[in-house]
Design a protein around this motif. Sequence first.
Motif, mmCIF file in Angstrom:
data_model
loop_
_atom_site.group_PDB
_atom_site.id
_atom_site.type_symbol
_atom_site.label_atom_id
_atom_site.label_comp_id
_atom_site.label_asym_id
_atom_site.label_seq_id
_atom_site.Cartn_x
_atom_site.Cartn_y
_atom_site.Cartn_z
ATOM 1 N N LEU A 133 0.845 -1.187 0.000
ATOM 2 C CA LEU A 133 0.000 0.000 0.000
ATOM 3 C C LEU A 133 0.887 1.246 0.000
ATOM 4 O O LEU A 133 2.112 1.141 0.068
ATOM 5 C CB LEU A 133 -0.931 -0.019 1.209
ATOM 6 C CG LEU A 133 -2.236 -0.824 1.036
ATOM 7 C CD1 LEU A 133 -1.995 -2.263 0.648
ATOM 8 C CD2 LEU A 133 -3.055 -0.779 2.332
ATOM 9 N N GLN A 134 0.275 2.429 -0.074
ATOM 10 C CA GLN A 134 1.040 3.675 -0.133
ATOM 11 C C GLN A 134 2.000 3.786 1.066
ATOM 12 O O GLN A 134 1.656 3.408 2.178
ATOM 13 C CB GLN A 134 0.096 4.872 -0.132
ATOM 14 C CG GLN A 134 -0.675 5.033 -1.428
ATOM 15 C CD GLN A 134 0.226 5.402 -2.589
ATOM 16 O OE1 GLN A 134 1.109 6.239 -2.456
ATOM 17 N NE2 GLN A 134 0.015 4.768 -3.729
ATOM 18 N N TYR A 264 -5.830 -9.077 -0.210
ATOM 19 C CA TYR A 264 -5.947 -7.851 -1.005
ATOM 20 C C TYR A 264 -6.862 -8.044 -2.216
ATOM 21 O O TYR A 264 -7.573 -7.115 -2.610
ATOM 22 C CB TYR A 264 -4.576 -7.382 -1.462
ATOM 23 C CG TYR A 264 -4.607 -5.974 -2.039
ATOM 24 C CD1 TYR A 264 -4.560 -4.863 -1.204
ATOM 25 C CD2 TYR A 264 -4.722 -5.760 -3.410
ATOM 26 C CE1 TYR A 264 -4.621 -3.580 -1.706
ATOM 27 C CE2 TYR A 264 -4.782 -4.477 -3.931
ATOM 28 C CZ TYR A 264 -4.729 -3.387 -3.070
ATOM 29 O OH TYR A 264 -4.801 -2.111 -3.583
ATOM 30 N N GLU A 269 -9.768 -2.415 -2.325
ATOM 31 C CA GLU A 269 -10.287 -1.047 -2.336
ATOM 32 C C GLU A 269 -10.522 -0.536 -0.920
ATOM 33 O O GLU A 269 -10.191 0.612 -0.580
ATOM 34 C CB GLU A 269 -11.598 -1.000 -3.124
ATOM 35 C CG GLU A 269 -12.148 0.403 -3.314
ATOM 36 C CD GLU A 269 -13.389 0.428 -4.184
ATOM 37 O OE1 GLU A 269 -14.042 1.485 -4.231
ATOM 38 O OE2 GLU A 269 -13.722 -0.613 -4.802
ATOM 39 N N ASP A 272 -7.050 0.097 0.824
ATOM 40 C CA ASP A 272 -6.445 1.365 0.383
ATOM 41 C C ASP A 272 -7.111 2.545 1.091
ATOM 42 O O ASP A 272 -6.438 3.480 1.529
ATOM 43 C CB ASP A 272 -6.606 1.524 -1.135
ATOM 44 C CG ASP A 272 -5.714 0.574 -1.917
ATOM 45 O OD1 ASP A 272 -4.717 0.086 -1.358
ATOM 46 O OD2 ASP A 272 -6.032 0.311 -3.093
ATOM 47 N N ASP A 276 -4.348 4.414 3.413
ATOM 48 C CA ASP A 276 -3.671 5.545 2.757
ATOM 49 C C ASP A 276 -3.698 6.809 3.624
ATOM 50 O O ASP A 276 -2.669 7.487 3.761
ATOM 51 C CB ASP A 276 -4.296 5.819 1.383
ATOM 52 C CG ASP A 276 -3.886 4.755 0.358
ATOM 53 O OD1 ASP A 276 -3.083 3.868 0.701
ATOM 54 O OD2 ASP A 276 -4.396 4.823 -0.779
#
Length: 315
Positions: A133-134, A264, A269, A272, A276
């Motif tokens: 992830l980010q 995941y 969705e 995230d 995030d």
Amino acid sequence: MLNRKLIATCGALALTFGLAACGGDDGGSATEGTLEGASITVGSKDFDEQLILGNISKLALENAGADVTDEINTGGTDVTRAALTSGEIDTYWEYNGTAWISFFKETEPIADRIEQYEVVAERDLEENDLHWLQPAEFNNTYALAFPSEAAEELGNPETLSDLADLIAEDPDAATLCVESEFSARDDGLPGMEETYGYQFPKDNVTVLDTAIVYSAADKQDPCNFGEVFTSDGRVSALDLTVLEDDQGFFPLYNPSPVFTDTVYSEYGEELDAIFDPISAALTQEEMTALNERVSVDLELPEDVAEDWMSENGFI
């Protein structure tokens, strides 16, 4: 569908504008209840920062309605990574520099934070079906530090390059404490010395447990300089001065939550949208303060994580 659009928009806004969180109409988190029915096992490595991050994941997932199995404090890097790749755990926070250097055996770090993240994420997805992830804003890379009150005695060094003069002119003062891993890693002491063109006198390097390196440097016994992590709360608490890595040797170590494909592919969705904004809020200042509460003030990682998640509106 409406809820999915809401949480996706919330995540995008948080990343773009640095918002801490997006609350729902009832004052709760917008992602509350979005993982109802999911079962997720959370792990972490075994040091303070990782224990905090593991508890942040646990709280975020529970808030979203997931049934969470707590395997936080899984072990060291190799043990925790093996637990993830085998499916024993479903997620933990990993550092992009660790993946690039230790997992993929690359020797040239990438200076740009996002580029480093993207190449790691793409490669781990392709080779291991793992989803990064980010990345968090903060960077927990290596550094060398010394007690600020000893600056004049040590020649007022400001950069790693400045240590060359100290080693040449006053080698007895060029004493260094490191942990065992740093003393042998390509991205540790050997590579740093090669890059900067000097070597600490062999008898001046002392290998200690990580936790002891900080106090040893602070007391200048048996070393004037210590290997530290830049987001560790003990750096500011002990008033240590960090030397600038003026040749950009040390890789970036921005952590991301990493998930198995099993989880995941079904909940990507939602994950995230949950993580995030959390990663965007984990700045250098924030993570250093959280680490200080655990490493210096001896508070429990789960209590520190819960306070931060609540204060920032994530739970």
